[in-house]
Design an enzyme around this catalytic site. Structure first.
Site, PDB file in Angstrom:
ATOM      1  N   TYR A  65      55.651  70.279-115.089  1.00  9.14           N
ATOM      2  CA  TYR A  65      56.913  71.149-114.784  1.00  9.14           C
ATOM      3  C   TYR A  65      57.907  70.241-114.058  1.00  9.14           C
ATOM      4  CZ  TYR A  65      60.302  74.361-113.082  1.00  9.14           C
ATOM      5  OH  TYR A  65      61.527  75.133-112.810  1.00  9.14           O
ATOM      6  N   ASP A 107      57.818  61.861-111.709  1.00  8.48           N
ATOM      7  CA  ASP A 107      58.490  63.089-111.056  1.00  8.48           C
ATOM      8  C   ASP A 107      57.456  63.551-109.665  1.00  8.48           C
ATOM      9  OD1 ASP A 107      59.036  65.703-110.005  1.00  8.48           O
ATOM     10  OD2 ASP A 107      59.025  66.650-111.658  1.00  8.48           O
ATOM     11  N   LYS A 142      62.307  68.109-102.345  1.00 10.60           N
ATOM     12  CA  LYS A 142      61.321  68.895-101.376  1.00 10.60           C
ATOM     13  C   LYS A 142      60.967  67.867-100.314  1.00 10.60           C
ATOM     14  CE  LYS A 142      59.369  71.412-104.823  1.00 10.60           C
ATOM     15  NZ  LYS A 142      58.573  72.888-105.085  1.00 10.60           N
TER      16      LYS A 142
HETATM   17  N1  PMP Z   1      59.463  68.737-110.537  1.00 10.13           N
HETATM   18  C1  PMP Z   1      58.288  69.295-109.746  1.00 10.13           C
HETATM   19  C2  PMP Z   1      57.112  68.313-109.916  1.00 10.13           C
HETATM   20  C3  PMP Z   1      58.385  70.554-109.132  1.00 10.13           C
HETATM   21  O1  PMP Z   1      57.442  71.034-108.486  1.00 10.13           O
HETATM   22  C4  PMP Z   1      59.883  71.382-109.243  1.00 10.13           C
HETATM   23  C5  PMP Z   1      59.922  72.558-108.196  1.00 10.13           C
HETATM   24  N2  PMP Z   1      58.848  73.164-108.230  1.00 10.13           N
HETATM   25  C6  PMP Z   1      60.695  70.548-109.858  1.00 10.13           C
HETATM   26  C7  PMP Z   1      60.678  69.236-110.488  1.00 10.13           C
HETATM   27  C8  PMP Z   1      62.175  71.207-109.900  1.00 10.13           C
HETATM   28  O2  PMP Z   1      62.628  71.364-108.620  1.00 10.13           O
HETATM   29  P1  PMP Z   1      63.725  72.154-108.110  1.00 10.13           P
HETATM   30  O3  PMP Z   1      63.429  73.530-108.022  1.00 10.13           O
HETATM   31  O4  PMP Z   1      64.229  71.911-106.636  1.00 10.13           O
HETATM   32  O5  PMP Z   1      64.968  71.846-108.741  1.00 10.13           O
END
Ligand code: PMP
Length: 439
Positions: free
Chosen positions: A157, A238, A266
């Site tokens: 994701y 990512d 995060k």
């Molecule tokens: N990449 C990963 C691995 C994530 O865990 C998330 C959010 N859970 C995202 C991208 C998207 O980040 P955001 O919700 O801060 O836009």
């Protein structure tokens, strides 16, 4: 291990009246009741789990009805040091008096970029965003611009934006984009090779999280690196969740594989909204205006002040040793409790210590949301805010872990008895995880 007696339950009866009132009002005003999928009521035991939280400190959170919990979700990952970690709060308070957003860059942008370049192996230059989405979408655009190619090979994701949602056929995403985003399987280099065979000289990047619940098998991440190099594509990690959590330099440091670009969010600012795209100078340089990536709040200073303070602590204190110790103990303790109640084949905790996940399975191995929900219900009533994962922080103490494992022991006992009596659903006082959102 001791069972928690009914008399000692932290949130006995768990009054959640105010939570339910707010949820009813939110149902009228906010589609889905939440801004973040995993915070929505449907991911919890509706009628039992708190729907709204309003205060936090260290490893603890309080819901709107005053119930206290040991928190293992930490706002879905950002809070790596603990809620309201004093040096971070102080840095933000100090900056607040000097202004939040300016019409020119602020020195904090340089300071935090320097810190990231010093900490993260792939980082030669850095740009900031607010959410993980900002920088994962920017990484794909940048890779396409740098290589002059269109296809993105991806696993995991990376956000709601079209470039990644295209693979899942999301409503509202043009079908024409589908063939430009090609998913591959974790730990399966063959599935990556096949994407390059299907799109000769047209794959711009391999975009992946460097860690999911299963660790990368030997040679998987280095294999991705080799394929990207051989094919003149970029390797993008990512690290929105793994960054600054698995090691000061992220999962790329932990696994010793350096991507061309990496996305952070995060843990970078301990809960303040900041994300970062970091990577090779020759690639990143295109963001000097050639490739458009521009955000009004990209240089907002409260989050940057939080990041500067957070990264100082992450670089200088034994944060990661502590997170690994706590995470390992929770995982070991969970699996011991499951075994002690004869449920080792029905539930387990897996993943690397900084981010572990619990699963409940039916006898045939299928996901068992009812058993998970009953376990969650008992945890919430005993003051542990558990959904299905652990994101330990620098603020979790040995006492927190001990208390949690006592609660897990009692909750597992309830689940074991319910399974034996074939009465899991009857013993649920709310609606199981995955039910439609409503009153
Ligand atoms: N990449 C990963 C691995 C994530 O865990 C998330 C959010 N859970 C995202 C991208 C998207 O980040 P955001 O919700 O801060 O836009």
């Amino acid at each position: 291990m001791l069972y928690v007696s009914e008399e000692t339950r932290t949130n006995d009866g768990l009054p959640i009246d105010r939570s339910e009132e707010l949820k009813a009002e939110a149902l009228e005003l906010i589609p889905g009741v939440t801004q973040t999928n995993s915070k929505g009521p449907g991911r919890w035991v509706q009628g039992v789990s708190p729907a709204f939280l309003e205060r936090a400190a260290g490893s603890r959170v309080w819901d709107v009805d005053g119930n206290e919990y040991v928190d293992y979700l930490m706002a879905c990952g950002p809070v790596v040091l603990g809620h309201c970690y004093p040096p971070v709060t102080e840095a933000v308070e100090e900056q607040l008096g000097d202004g939040t957003t300016f019409s020119k860059p602020h020195p904090l942008e340089v300071r935090v970029a320097r810190r990231i370049v010093d900490m993260v192996p792939c980082a030669e230059m850095v740009r900031f965003g607010k959410n993980g989405n900002d920088v994962t979408a920017a990484a794909a655009r940048l890779a396409r611009a740098y290589t002059g190619r269109d296809v993105v090979a991806t696993h995991g994701y990376h956000g709601w934006q079209d470039v990644y949602a295209a693979a899942s056929g999301s409503p509202g995403v043009p079908e024409a984009l589908e063939e430009l985003t090609e998913p591959f399987e974790w730990n399966d280099l063959g599935s990556v090779e096949r994407i390059f065979e299907r799109h000769p000289d047209d794959v711009a990047a391999i975009v992946t999280t460097p860690m999911v619940w299963d660790e990368p098998s030997d040679g998987f991440l280095t294999g991705l690196r080799e394929i990207a190099d051989r094919e003149d594509a970029l390797l993008v990690f990512d690290e929105v969740l793994t960054g600054f959590r698995f090691a000061p330099g992220g999962a790329q440091e932990y696994f010793d594989v350096t991507p061309d670009l990496a996305c952070f969010a995060k843990a970078i600012a301990n809960g303040y909204p900041l994300s970062a795209l970091a990577g090779r100078r020759d690639v990143m340089s295109l963001l000097d205006g050639e490739v458009n990536f521009s955000l009004t709040y990209g240089g907002e200073t409260l989050s940057l002040a939080a990041a500067a303070a957070t990264l100082d602590v992450l670089a200088n204190d034994p944060v990661h040793d502590h997170i690994f110790d706590v995470g390992r103990e929770l995982k070991r303790g969970y699996n011991d409790v499951a075994a002690a109640h004869g449920l080792a084949d029905r539930t387990s905790c897996r993943g690397l210590a900084p981010f572990t996940k619990v699963e409940f399975r039916e006898e045939d191995g299928e996901h068992d949301p009812a058993a998970l929900s009953l376990f969650m219900q008992e945890c919430h009533r005993d003051g542990v805010l558990f959904a299905d994962s652990h994101l330990p922080t620098y603020s979790h103490t040995d006492d927190d872990v001990e208390e949690t494992l006592r609660v897990y022991d009692a909750a597992m006992g309830t689940v074991a008895t319910a399974i034996e009596d074939d009465a899991v659903t009857e013993r649920l006082d709310g609606r199981p995880v995955g039910s439609p959102v409503g009153q």
